[in-house]
Design a protein around this motif. Structure first.
Motif, PDB file in Angstrom:
ATOM      1  N   GLY A  53      -3.750 105.479  71.276  1.00 46.16           N
ATOM      2  CA  GLY A  53      -2.990 106.721  71.423  1.00 46.16           C
ATOM      3  C   GLY A  53      -1.596 106.452  71.938  1.00 46.16           C
ATOM      4  N   LYS A  54      -0.909 107.545  72.282  1.00 47.57           N
ATOM      5  CA  LYS A  54       0.416 107.390  72.884  1.00 47.57           C
ATOM      6  C   LYS A  54       0.202 107.215  74.386  1.00 47.57           C
ATOM      7  N   PRO A  55       0.661 106.124  74.978  1.00 46.24           N
ATOM      8  CA  PRO A  55       0.474 105.962  76.425  1.00 46.24           C
ATOM      9  C   PRO A  55       1.106 107.133  77.182  1.00 46.24           C
ATOM     10  N   VAL A  98       3.461  99.298  71.773  1.00 45.24           N
ATOM     11  CA  VAL A  98       4.456 100.349  72.011  1.00 45.24           C
ATOM     12  C   VAL A  98       4.456 101.301  70.810  1.00 45.24           C
ATOM     13  N   ARG A  99       4.645 102.586  71.048  1.00 46.84           N
ATOM     14  CA  ARG A  99       4.766 103.548  69.941  1.00 46.84           C
ATOM     15  C   ARG A  99       6.223 103.609  69.487  1.00 46.84           C
ATOM     16  N   PRO A 100       6.455 103.890  68.197  1.00 44.74           N
ATOM     17  CA  PRO A 100       7.828 103.862  67.668  1.00 44.74           C
ATOM     18  C   PRO A 100       8.828 104.695  68.476  1.00 44.74           C
ATOM     19  N   CYS A 101       8.409 105.872  68.951  1.00 45.96           N
ATOM     20  CA  CYS A 101       9.354 106.701  69.722  1.00 45.96           C
ATOM     21  C   CYS A 101       9.830 105.940  70.951  1.00 45.96           C
ATOM     22  N   ALA A 136       2.746 101.419  64.486  1.00 50.78           N
ATOM     23  CA  ALA A 136       3.154 102.647  63.792  1.00 50.78           C
ATOM     24  C   ALA A 136       2.072 103.700  63.977  1.00 50.78           C
ATOM     25  N   CYS A 137       2.497 104.951  64.007  1.00 52.39           N
ATOM     26  CA  CYS A 137       1.520 106.031  64.164  1.00 52.39           C
ATOM     27  C   CYS A 137       1.149 106.572  62.789  1.00 52.39           C
ATOM     28  N   ASP A 138      -0.128 106.908  62.642  1.00 56.61           N
ATOM     29  CA  ASP A 138      -0.570 107.513  61.393  1.00 56.61           C
ATOM     30  C   ASP A 138      -0.523 109.035  61.590  1.00 56.61           C
ATOM     31  N   PRO A 140       1.187 112.465  63.798  1.00 54.06           N
ATOM     32  CA  PRO A 140       1.405 112.698  65.221  1.00 54.06           C
ATOM     33  C   PRO A 140       0.215 112.227  66.051  1.00 54.06           C
ATOM     34  N   MET A 141       0.508 111.657  67.216  1.00 58.36           N
ATOM     35  CA  MET A 141      -0.550 111.165  68.087  1.00 58.36           C
ATOM     36  C   MET A 141      -1.205 112.308  68.859  1.00 58.36           C
ATOM     37  N   ASP A 142      -0.445 113.352  69.128  1.00 61.82           N
ATOM     38  CA  ASP A 142      -1.005 114.527  69.804  1.00 61.82           C
ATOM     39  C   ASP A 142      -0.118 115.725  69.452  1.00 61.82           C
ATOM     40  N   TYR A 144       2.034 117.208  71.024  1.00 54.07           N
ATOM     41  CA  TYR A 144       3.372 117.238  71.620  1.00 54.07           C
ATOM     42  C   TYR A 144       4.409 116.469  70.806  1.00 54.07           C
ATOM     43  N   CYS A 145       3.959 115.565  69.937  1.00 52.24           N
ATOM     44  CA  CYS A 145       4.881 114.694  69.194  1.00 52.24           C
ATOM     45  C   CYS A 145       5.804 115.473  68.259  1.00 52.24           C
ATOM     46  N   PHE A 146       7.067 115.090  68.224  1.00 49.61           N
ATOM     47  CA  PHE A 146       7.979 115.682  67.230  1.00 49.61           C
ATOM     48  C   PHE A 146       9.085 114.705  66.830  1.00 49.61           C
ATOM     49  N   CYS A 147       8.754 113.397  66.774  1.00 48.74           N
ATOM     50  CA  CYS A 147       9.762 112.379  66.473  1.00 48.74           C
ATOM     51  C   CYS A 147      10.569 112.637  65.193  1.00 48.74           C
ATOM     52  N   PRO A 148       9.965 113.185  64.103  1.00 51.65           N
ATOM     53  CA  PRO A 148      10.789 113.358  62.899  1.00 51.65           C
ATOM     54  C   PRO A 148      11.981 114.293  63.126  1.00 51.65           C
ATOM     55  N   GLY A 152      13.674 110.098  64.375  1.00 50.77           N
ATOM     56  CA  GLY A 152      12.679 109.024  64.409  1.00 50.77           C
ATOM     57  C   GLY A 152      11.649 109.235  63.315  1.00 50.77           C
ATOM     58  N   SER A 153      10.578 108.521  63.421  1.00 52.99           N
ATOM     59  CA  SER A 153       9.489 108.672  62.458  1.00 52.99           C
ATOM     60  C   SER A 153       8.297 107.918  63.024  1.00 52.99           C
ATOM     61  N   PRO A 154       7.082 108.342  62.666  1.00 49.36           N
ATOM     62  CA  PRO A 154       5.902 107.644  63.193  1.00 49.36           C
ATOM     63  C   PRO A 154       5.822 106.185  62.750  1.00 49.36           C
ATOM     64  N   ALA A 155       6.657 105.789  61.785  1.00 53.74           N
ATOM     65  CA  ALA A 155       6.649 104.372  61.396  1.00 53.74           C
ATOM     66  C   ALA A 155       8.041 103.757  61.559  1.00 53.74           C
ATOM     67  N   GLY A 214       1.963 116.498  58.971  1.00 53.71           N
ATOM     68  CA  GLY A 214       1.121 116.674  60.151  1.00 53.71           C
ATOM     69  C   GLY A 214       1.826 117.168  61.397  1.00 53.71           C
ATOM     70  N   PHE A 215       3.140 117.167  61.403  1.00 56.12           N
ATOM     71  CA  PHE A 215       3.851 117.580  62.621  1.00 56.12           C
ATOM     72  C   PHE A 215       4.038 119.096  62.656  1.00 56.12           C
ATOM     73  N   THR A 216       3.488 119.717  63.677  1.00 63.22           N
ATOM     74  CA  THR A 216       3.660 121.170  63.785  1.00 63.22           C
ATOM     75  C   THR A 216       4.814 121.496  64.723  1.00 63.22           C
ATOM     76  N   VAL A 319      13.742 111.255  71.825  1.00 62.56           N
ATOM     77  CA  VAL A 319      13.069 110.566  70.728  1.00 62.56           C
ATOM     78  C   VAL A 319      11.802 111.300  70.285  1.00 62.56           C
ATOM     79  N   GLY A 320      11.592 112.475  70.851  1.00 64.84           N
ATOM     80  CA  GLY A 320      10.505 113.322  70.361  1.00 64.84           C
ATOM     81  C   GLY A 320       9.110 112.938  70.817  1.00 64.84           C
ATOM     82  N   CYS A 321       9.003 112.279  71.973  1.00 61.51           N
ATOM     83  CA  CYS A 321       7.671 111.874  72.438  1.00 61.51           C
ATOM     84  C   CYS A 321       6.877 113.046  72.999  1.00 61.51           C
ATOM     85  N   GLY A 322       7.589 114.077  73.451  1.00 63.74           N
ATOM     86  CA  GLY A 322       6.916 115.272  73.958  1.00 63.74           C
ATOM     87  C   GLY A 322       6.337 115.154  75.356  1.00 63.74           C
TER      88      GLY A 322
HETATM   89  S1  SF4 Z   1       6.455 110.973  68.807  1.00 62.83           S
HETATM   90 FE1  SF4 Z   1       6.241 109.944  66.815  1.00 62.83          FE
HETATM   91  S2  SF4 Z   1       6.387 107.784  67.253  1.00 62.83           S
HETATM   92 FE2  SF4 Z   1       5.980 108.827  69.235  1.00 62.83          FE
HETATM   93  S3  SF4 Z   1       3.740 108.740  69.458  1.00 62.83           S
HETATM   94 FE3  SF4 Z   1       4.245 110.686  68.463  1.00 62.83          FE
HETATM   95  S4  SF4 Z   1       4.087 110.226  66.255  1.00 62.83           S
HETATM   96 FE4  SF4 Z   1       4.200 108.277  67.305  1.00 62.83          FE
END
Ligand code: SF4
Ligand code: SF4
Ligand code: SF4
Lengths: 342, 307
Positions: A53-55, A98-101, A136-138, A140-142, A144-148, A152-155, A214-216, A319-322
């Motif tokens: 997951g996202k730490p 580490v997650r991309p964000c 890379a994330c497949d 959003p991890m949860d 709260y994520c909004f990297c795009p 950013g991007s999950p990859a 997948g990002f809401t 970076v949209g980690c939320g």
């Molecule tokens: S914000 Fe993006 S990169 Fe960060 S954990 Fe969520 S999906 Fe992955």
């Protein structure tokens, strides 16, 4: 071997191989359920790591610690000062999982501390020793994520030295930078050749990331553009009305990098994290405080994330980690606040 | 809990808004977000349910105190009353502020909501630990109650008692580990309903320097806690807060709820409450008009550690 496969049951072995040359940090759950980066071997073992997951905390403190002694000073018998600069931690470090964000977060801090006219020697000394292995994330991890929404991007690979893609029972591993490729050489014994099927799965993750599927949670470019004309809006008073001016959002943000320097007891000059939400942050000696009230302080955080940084370093500072949304005691939500700007 | 109480909250809030000219009513939205409603339309968004976790009293204090001050001709400014929705635990904190004369009774309009517990978002749908057994479910000060009172429990001291049974060394190790993990974000202090000082000697991130603060005053401002985040400084921050909370802390658990490090801060506040009860036979915010504990010291009090 710039494209290879690391079987998940070989991860522990790979970590100990990396550990021969470097100190390895990886996400580990602490006794209160918080997943945070720990030094393996010292306070955690490879068996405990949490890569799925996202730490809960970003890796920022490894490179930019919350409390850092810059120098010590003593006064000798004749009243002369003896100053000893602190020695930077000289150990090579790998941050694994580490997650991309968060990797982008480090790239952003690089711009701040090393990218302009001035270089922060303390940051730089530590940063140069760090190699980042990201996953890379497949999607959003949860929730709260909004990297795009923040470029950013999950990859995304920015800031990462090695990228790993979860392709089932293995990670597809790719060296991104020279540093990363070199680090992978130490893993010859653990890495294998990817099958066409694994290649395919990796491609699927990359494609999915491009689509933003997948990002809401989102912030639109139009609402960010509105910031240009909303500085004096009454809107900020309403948003900030429930802000408690604590430092939870800034301390957990992978890019918040403001610091304070104080001479402390025992003759230590110490740098500590600071927060734009604290009253003393902008307090002048005269007693005047240009950002005295909550609305001004909170507005500054949002503007710094989405406007000033874009103007100054060419990139959003968010970076949209939320995390700031998940942790805010007053349930403030940066995506909502920016989306509803009036 | 039910929509019925939502209707009641809205009805009473609107009535008070009209009749008492409230500045706003502070409540929760259906999602549990703290909300400031100053029109009837906004009041229609107020709700109380299991996701309403914030103690709203610090907001109330801010809304009222920020109205205070003097007019140009030196008179006290008129304070427009503010409405608030409170659960049992919140109401205790509010009563304490009234008893300490930080807020005046006629400045607040209180809608009480008896509460059978709210959900901890980190615990996947389970109640907050403080809500599992709660001895203050029903508001103790209010103008109206939005629903029937509910059954309260005996206070559960078992965790605190387990620590009391530990040796000194064990306790030291326990607190060193817990408080050593604090990052001093100050969320606990800033969300505390009974911490209302403009300046706090334990908080080096905020000072109350005003344009008329003299250089002399600035120079003599003691720094009790360094900015460094480490075990000794963290211990000072947390442990020196406690004597300031004796007989004042109502153990509402807001500090523990907001802590991003998930530190079990109620182990401290519950112990405080228990000691106050056992040593001084006192309970914070027990009744209206109650004297503060600190104003009741007498020669018979235990003072073995001083003399
Ligand atoms: S914000 Fe993006 S990169 Fe960060 S954990 Fe969520 S999906 Fe992955
Ligand atoms: S501002 Fe919030 S969402 Fe953006 S990077 Fe920082 S913590 Fe994450
Ligand atoms: S909220 Fe938690 S982390 Fe923040 S200062 Fe309080 S105890 Fe420390």
């Amino acid at each position: 071997m710039s494209k290879s496969i690391l079987r998940k049951d070989k991860v522990a072995e790979a970590l100990s191989a990396l550990g021969k040359q470097s100190v390895v940090y990886a996400p580990v759950k602490n006794k209160r359920g918080i997943v945070e980066y720990r030094e393996l071997g010292k306070s955690a073992s490879a068996a405990e790591i949490e890569l799925d997951g996202k730490p809960d905390t970003p890796p920022k403190a490894i490179i930019f610690p919350q409390t850092e002694v810059l120098l010590t000073y003593r006064k000798d018998k004749d009243g002369k000062f003896e100053v000893t600069p602190a020695r930077p931690d000289e150990r090579e470090k790998v941050i694994f999982g580490v997650r991309p964000c968060d990797a982008i977060g480090i790239a952003v801090m690089d711009k701040v501390f090393c990218g302009g006219k001035f270089t922060d020697p303390y940051y730089k000394a530590r940063r140069e020793k760090v190699t980042i292995f990201s996953i890379a994330c497949d999607g959003p991890m949860d929730s709260y994520c909004f990297c795009p929404s923040t470029g950013g991007s999950p990859a995304a690979t920015e800031g990462s030295d090695v990228m790993m893609y979860d392709v089932g029972d293995s990670y597809y591993v790719e060296g991104v930078t020279e540093k990363g490729k070199k680090a992978l050489e130490a893993l010859k014994g653990q890495l294998g050749k990817p099958s066409p099927e694994q290649e395919g799965r990796k491609e699927a993750i990359v494609e999915k990331a491009k689509s933003g599927e997948g990002f809401t949670r989102k912030i639109s470019a139009e609402s960010i553009a509105k910031l240009d004309n909303s500085f004096d809006s009454k809107y900020w008073d309403d948003v900030a009305r429930r802000c408690l001016s604590c430092g939870a959002c800034t301390y957990y943000c992978p890019t918040c990098h403001c610091f304070d320097i104080n001479d402390e007891k025992g003759g230590e000059r110490v740098r500590t994290w600071d927060s734009c939400q604290f009253g003393i942050f902008t307090m002048h000696t005269s007693g005047h405080n240009p950002r005295a009230v909550r609305a001004q302080k909170l507005r500054n955080r949002y503007y710094h994330k989405f406007k000033y940084s874009k103007d100054n370093i060419g990139r959003y500072l968010c970076v949209g980690c939320g995390r700031c949304i998940a942790l805010c005691p007053a349930s403030l939500d940066i995506t909502k606040a920016i989306s509803e700007v009036k | 809990m039910s929509d019925l109480s939502d209707e009641r909250i809205r009805e009473e809030a609107k009535k008070a808004l009209r009749e008492k000219g409230l500045k706003c009513v502070i409540g929760w939205s259906a999602e549990g977000t703290p909300t400031f409603a100053s029109t009837e339309e906004e009041i229609d968004r107020l709700s109380f349910n299991r996701s309403c976790v914030n103690n709203l009293v610090p907001y109330l204090t801010y809304e009222i105190r920020s109205q205070r001050g003097k007019t140009r001709d030196g008179k006290d400014k008129v304070v427009v009353p503010v409405g608030v929705v409170v659960r049992g635990c919140d109401s205790k904190a509010l009563l304490l502020l009234l008893n300490e004369k930080i807020l005046a009774r006629n400045e607040v309009f209180i809608i009480g909501v008896p509460c059978s517990g709210v959900v901890d978002p980190r615990a996947g749908g389970a109640l907050f630990r403080k809500c599992v057994k709660c001895a203050m479910r029903n508001p103790v000060v209010f103008d109206v109650l939005a629903s029937e009172t509910v059954q309260e429990d005996e206070k559960d001291y078992s965790e605190v008692e387990a620590i009391e049974r530990m040796s000194q060394e064990e306790r030291w190790a326990l607190w060193e580990e817990i408080l050593g993990d604090c990052i001093r974000c100050h969320a606990c202090k800033r969300s505390c309903p009974v911490c209302y000082c403009d300046e706090c000697l334990l908080d080096p991130t905020d000072v109350a320097i005003k344009p008329d603060t003299t250089a002399e005053e600035k120079a003599h401002r003691p720094l009790w806690v360094e900015r460094s985040v480490n075990v000794p400084e963290n211990l000072v921050y947390h442990l020196a807060r406690l004597p300031h909370l004796v007989g004042r802390c109502v153990d509402c658990g807001e500090c523990e709820r907001v802590c991003p490090r998930r530190l079990p801060l109620r182990l401290l506040t519950t112990k405080l409450e228990k000691d106050v009860k056992e040593i001084f036979d006192y309970e914070a915010a027990k009744e209206e008009g109650q004297k503060p504990l600190i104003a009741m010291s007498c020669m018979e009090d235990e003072n073995g550690f001083i003399m």
